[in-house]
Design a protein around this motif. Structure first.
Motif, PDB file in Angstrom:
ATOM      1  N   THR A   1       0.851  -1.180   0.000  1.00 28.66           N
ATOM      2  CA  THR A   1       0.000   0.000   0.000  1.00 28.66           C
ATOM      3  C   THR A   1       0.895   1.241   0.000  1.00 28.66           C
ATOM      4  OG1 THR A   1      -1.655  -1.209   1.264  1.00 28.66           O
ATOM      5  CG2 THR A   1      -1.837   1.179   1.244  1.00 28.66           C
ATOM      6  N   PRO A  12      -4.550  -2.011   5.955  1.00 31.32           N
ATOM      7  CA  PRO A  12      -3.722  -3.168   5.597  1.00 31.32           C
ATOM      8  C   PRO A  12      -2.558  -2.784   4.685  1.00 31.32           C
ATOM      9  CG  PRO A  12      -6.056  -3.659   5.295  1.00 31.32           C
ATOM     10  CD  PRO A  12      -5.946  -2.192   5.580  1.00 31.32           C
ATOM     11  N   ASP A  14      -1.304  -4.766   2.339  1.00 28.82           N
ATOM     12  CA  ASP A  14      -1.590  -5.264   1.002  1.00 28.82           C
ATOM     13  C   ASP A  14      -2.558  -4.293   0.317  1.00 28.82           C
ATOM     14  OD1 ASP A  14      -1.721  -7.344  -1.136  1.00 28.82           O
ATOM     15  OD2 ASP A  14      -3.824  -7.427  -0.474  1.00 28.82           O
ATOM     16  N   GLN A  17      -6.181  -5.566  -0.386  1.00 24.45           N
ATOM     17  CA  GLN A  17      -6.942  -5.656   0.868  1.00 24.45           C
ATOM     18  C   GLN A  17      -7.282  -4.258   1.384  1.00 24.45           C
ATOM     19  OE1 GLN A  17      -8.288  -8.328   2.224  1.00 24.45           O
ATOM     20  NE2 GLN A  17      -9.166  -7.124   3.867  1.00 24.45           N
ATOM     21  N   TYR A  18      -6.358  -3.324   1.231  1.00 25.37           N
ATOM     22  CA  TYR A  18      -6.586  -1.941   1.646  1.00 25.37           C
ATOM     23  C   TYR A  18      -7.808  -1.374   0.912  1.00 25.37           C
ATOM     24  CZ  TYR A  18      -5.507   2.968   2.703  1.00 25.37           C
ATOM     25  OH  TYR A  18      -5.565   4.272   3.140  1.00 25.37           O
ATOM     26  N   ARG A  20     -10.237  -2.997  -0.642  1.00 25.50           N
ATOM     27  CA  ARG A  20     -11.456  -3.703  -0.240  1.00 25.50           C
ATOM     28  C   ARG A  20     -11.980  -3.164   1.092  1.00 25.50           C
ATOM     29  NH1 ARG A  20      -9.232  -9.515  -1.821  1.00 25.50           N
ATOM     30  NH2 ARG A  20     -10.002  -9.591  -3.951  1.00 25.50           N
ATOM     31  N   THR A  21     -11.074  -2.922   2.015  1.00 26.38           N
ATOM     32  CA  THR A  21     -11.473  -2.421   3.327  1.00 26.38           C
ATOM     33  C   THR A  21     -12.034  -1.007   3.223  1.00 26.38           C
ATOM     34  OG1 THR A  21      -9.768  -3.805   4.350  1.00 26.38           O
ATOM     35  CG2 THR A  21     -10.674  -2.039   5.693  1.00 26.38           C
ATOM     36  N   SER A  24     -15.502  -1.269   1.759  1.00 26.50           N
ATOM     37  CA  SER A  24     -16.414  -1.836   2.758  1.00 26.50           C
ATOM     38  C   SER A  24     -16.787  -0.798   3.818  1.00 26.50           C
ATOM     39  CB  SER A  24     -15.759  -3.050   3.412  1.00 26.50           C
ATOM     40  OG  SER A  24     -16.544  -3.528   4.456  1.00 26.50           O
ATOM     41  N   SER A 152      -6.481  -4.082  15.488  1.00 26.22           N
ATOM     42  CA  SER A 152      -6.440  -5.359  14.775  1.00 26.22           C
ATOM     43  C   SER A 152      -5.894  -6.443  15.685  1.00 26.22           C
ATOM     44  CB  SER A 152      -5.551  -5.242  13.528  1.00 26.22           C
ATOM     45  OG  SER A 152      -4.198  -5.109  13.900  1.00 26.22           O
ATOM     46  N   ASN A 184     -12.284  -7.749  11.773  1.00 28.19           N
ATOM     47  CA  ASN A 184     -11.726  -7.516  10.426  1.00 28.19           C
ATOM     48  C   ASN A 184     -12.838  -7.560   9.404  1.00 28.19           C
ATOM     49  OD1 ASN A 184      -9.132  -7.354  11.433  1.00 28.19           O
ATOM     50  ND2 ASN A 184      -8.754  -9.523  11.144  1.00 28.19           N
TER      51      ASN A 184
END
Length: 185
Positions: A1, A12, A14, A17-18, A20-21, A24, A152, A184
């Motif tokens: 990231t 995150p 990655d 994943q960053y 996606r988070t 979300s 986390s 998470n």
């Protein structure tokens, strides 16, 4: 990231994943805003895991409580209740969700040992929190432990601490590494 992204919101490492988070959390915020309409944000359940900065939210709740009760912020302590709203004068009580417990189990009444076949991480029940003047803190007389709430499961950054009933075995829960963290996404 990329570091420029991390400077905006520490997520995150990655990049996929960053993203996606972020998506979300943005969807969750949009849903929260839509469901509020004319309601006060404090009148609904708040999933701390959906917030980009839950520590900032809790501090804003503290500031709002200080204004409403005309108390200095440094005299307010965070109280927790599983039986219903924390009532005291003009305090602001909210229901929080989105936490997970590691190291033991909690049934809403007190901590207990994990069974050999139980998962290492368990959902933590919803609870009500409110900032109350230190003099009126209801939890001072009970047998409680102040568990850290981490961002986390890495346990590298603390959001806050929640007082959880534990019986008379406080040292036991410290030794087993009991802690809470945000769910998470």
């Amino acid at each position: 990231t990329p570091q420029t992204w991390q400077n905006r919101w520490e997520g995150p490492t990655d990049s996929l994943q960053y993203l996606r988070t972020v998506v979300s959390k943005a969807k969750a915020m949009q849903k929260m805003i839509t469901s509020m309409k004319d309601q006060d944000i404090f009148s609904q359940s708040i999933n701390l895991s959906d917030l980009f900065r839950p520590d900032t939210f809790l501090n804003a709740l503290r500031q709002q409580t200080a204004r409403a009760t005309k108390q200095p912020m440094d005299t307010l302590v965070l109280n927790t209740s599983w039986s219903g709203e924390v009532k005291h004068g003009k305090n602001i009580s909210i229901k929080i969700t989105g936490l997970q417990l590691e190291g033991c189990l909690f049934d809403g009444g007190r901590l207990s040992e994990s069974a050999p076949d139980s998962p290492s991480v368990n959902a933590f029940p919803a609870c009500y929190i409110a900032w109350l003047p230190r003099d009126n803190s209801q939890q001072e007389t009970r047998e409680i432990i102040s568990l850290p709430v981490y961002f986390s499961s890495d346990r590298d950054k603390i959001v806050t601490r929640l007082n959880v009933p534990c019986g008379s075995e406080k040292e036991k829960w410290l030794q087993c590494g009991a802690a809470l963290f945000l769910k998470n996404v």
